[in-house]
Scaffold this active site. Structure first.
Site, mmCIF file in Angstrom:
data_model
loop_
_atom_site.group_PDB
_atom_site.id
_atom_site.type_symbol
_atom_site.label_atom_id
_atom_site.label_comp_id
_atom_site.label_asym_id
_atom_site.label_seq_id
_atom_site.Cartn_x
_atom_site.Cartn_y
_atom_site.Cartn_z
ATOM 1 N N LYS A 117 -2.112 -1.555 -3.882
ATOM 2 C CA LYS A 117 -3.029 -0.451 -3.880
ATOM 3 C C LYS A 117 -2.192 0.820 -3.846
ATOM 4 O O LYS A 117 -1.234 0.944 -3.211
ATOM 5 C CB LYS A 117 -3.812 -0.655 -2.481
ATOM 6 C CG LYS A 117 -4.480 0.788 -2.138
ATOM 7 C CD LYS A 117 -5.152 0.579 -1.047
ATOM 8 C CE LYS A 117 -6.006 2.036 -0.727
ATOM 9 N NZ LYS A 117 -6.241 1.949 0.665
ATOM 10 N N LYS A 174 0.922 -1.086 -0.007
ATOM 11 C CA LYS A 174 0.258 -0.009 -0.061
ATOM 12 C C LYS A 174 0.803 1.109 0.026
ATOM 13 O O LYS A 174 1.783 1.511 0.841
ATOM 14 C CB LYS A 174 -0.864 0.116 1.258
ATOM 15 C CG LYS A 174 -1.724 1.296 1.504
ATOM 16 C CD LYS A 174 -2.801 0.972 2.597
ATOM 17 C CE LYS A 174 -3.584 2.551 2.468
ATOM 18 N NZ LYS A 174 -4.608 2.387 3.515
HETATM 19 C C1 PBG Z 1 -7.344 3.396 5.128
HETATM 20 C C2 PBG Z 1 -7.713 3.280 3.885
HETATM 21 C C3 PBG Z 1 -7.257 4.193 3.063
HETATM 22 C C4 PBG Z 1 -8.015 3.699 1.771
HETATM 23 C C5 PBG Z 1 -8.405 2.203 2.132
HETATM 24 N N1 PBG Z 1 -8.235 2.210 3.249
HETATM 25 C C6 PBG Z 1 -6.951 5.674 3.044
HETATM 26 C C7 PBG Z 1 -5.697 6.151 3.509
HETATM 27 O O1 PBG Z 1 -4.763 5.177 3.483
HETATM 28 O O2 PBG Z 1 -5.662 7.128 3.542
HETATM 29 C C8 PBG Z 1 -8.241 4.239 0.368
HETATM 30 C C9 PBG Z 1 -9.033 3.998 -0.528
HETATM 31 C C10 PBG Z 1 -9.388 4.804 -1.774
HETATM 32 O O3 PBG Z 1 -8.848 5.861 -1.899
HETATM 33 O O4 PBG Z 1 -10.262 4.290 -2.660
HETATM 34 N N2 PBG Z 1 -6.254 3.371 5.809
#
Ligand code: PBG
Length: 323
Positions: free
Chosen positions: A249, A196
């Protein structure tokens, strides 16, 4: 050295039937996961301005939306909660009566066949908006693990089919796996947000989930967008800790990472087609600049071609209708 005119690749492109026979990549509704935002303390669905067509749902309206998703043939939802109260330690995240725990129970009672996956992360629940506990201005890794594991456990106790940790603390997959196993939930799979990245593409999501960090950013725990080798180390670690599905992601700017993970391991791979990727297509389409349907199908097919088995996407209901 060309074999033209003996070899002509256009021969198999002449009509849709031929193109269908030689098509290498298929997108099906079975592979789609639809994110849902459930907010506490609202009575009507609340629009998210940067994500046209996506809303925050009140608990009372969730049943109808779930039925629509089931009718479209979408197999799974990914739940995010927006609590009425936030605090320093994200208490609502691991409260058995929290908004997500209530939503899970309701969904499993009313639409038992719909797979419920839950996002496990503290950022929607903490007053500072970070994904773990804060001491001296920094996110504490090891102290956050226990809370994340508790959060995952309350989700599974409420009936969640899979848990998806997205916090990016080191060791969280192992901590969650141990807790679930100890508590009798050894059959519940973990979908790990393994690679991520600290991405600007999450912008619209933070409006949707109310999870913008109140100070600093997430670069001390989410990955540097420049690093693919490190992404493979994250994947290896999560596999070693017991992940059942690994995730990359965002998706569009990281298709090379999806491909490298695919070539490296035999686990199922999820790709998250995130909020900013959705918003860009919607905005350009609303301006009449691109064909929304064709661009969306092309992007999702590209993510599949890169190697993803399943795609988390806000386009899931649209695509289910198109397929
Ligand atoms: C929580 C999380 C996030 C997303 C999914 N889980 C945001 C972040 O990490 O700031 C992003 C999902 C999206 O942009 O569609 N940590």
């Amino acid at each position: 050295m060309s074999n033209f005119p003996t070899v002509r690749l256009r021969r198999t492109r002449q009509n849709e039937k031929l193109r269908g026979l030689v098509r290498e990549t298929h997108l099906s509704v079975d592979q789609l996961i639809y994110p849902l935002f459930i907010a506490e303390g609202i009575s009507e669905p609340r629009e998210i301005s940067s994500m046209p067509g996506i809303v925050q749902w009140p608990l009372e309206h969730l049943g109808r939306e779930a039925e629509r998703i089931v009718d479209l043939g979408i197999p799974a939802v990914l739940l995010f909660g927006i609590p009425a109260e936030k605090d320093e330690v994200g208490s609502q995240a691991y409260d058995a009566q929290g908004i997500i725990q209530q939503a899970i129970r309701r969904l499993k009672a009313e639409t038992p066949d719909l797979l419920v996956i839950t996002d496990v992360c503290l950022c929607e629940y903490t007053s500072h908006g970070h994904c773990g506990l804060i001491h001296n201005g920094t996110v504490q890794n090891d102290e956050s693990l226990e809370l994340l594991a508790r959060m995952a456990l309350t989700h599974v106790e409420a009936g969640a089919d899979l848990v998806a940790p997205s916090d990016m603390m080191d060791g969280r997959v192992g901590a969650i796996r141990r807790t679930l196993d100890e508590q009798g939930f050894s059959s519940t799979p973990i979908m790990a947000y393994s690679a991520k990245f600290a991405s600007a593409f999450y912008g619209p999501f933070r409006e949707a989930a109310g999870s913008t960090p109140q100070f600093g950013d997430r670069r001390a725990y989410q990955m540097d967008p420049a690093n693919a080798r490190e992404a493979l180390r994250e994947v290896d670690l999560d596999i070693a800790e017991g992940a059942d599905i690994v995730m990359v992601k965002p998706a569009m700017a990281y298709m090379d990472v999806i491909r490298q993970v695919r070539d490296r391991c035999n686990l199922p791979i999820a790709a998250y087609n995130v909020s900013g990727e959705f918003a860009m297509i919607k905005a350009a389409a609303q301006n009449g600049w691109i064909d929304e349907r064709r661009v969306t199908m092309e992007v999702l097919t590209g993510i599949r071609r890169a190697g993803a088995d399943m795609i988390i996407t806000y386009f899931a209901p649209d695509v289910a209708g198109w397929l």
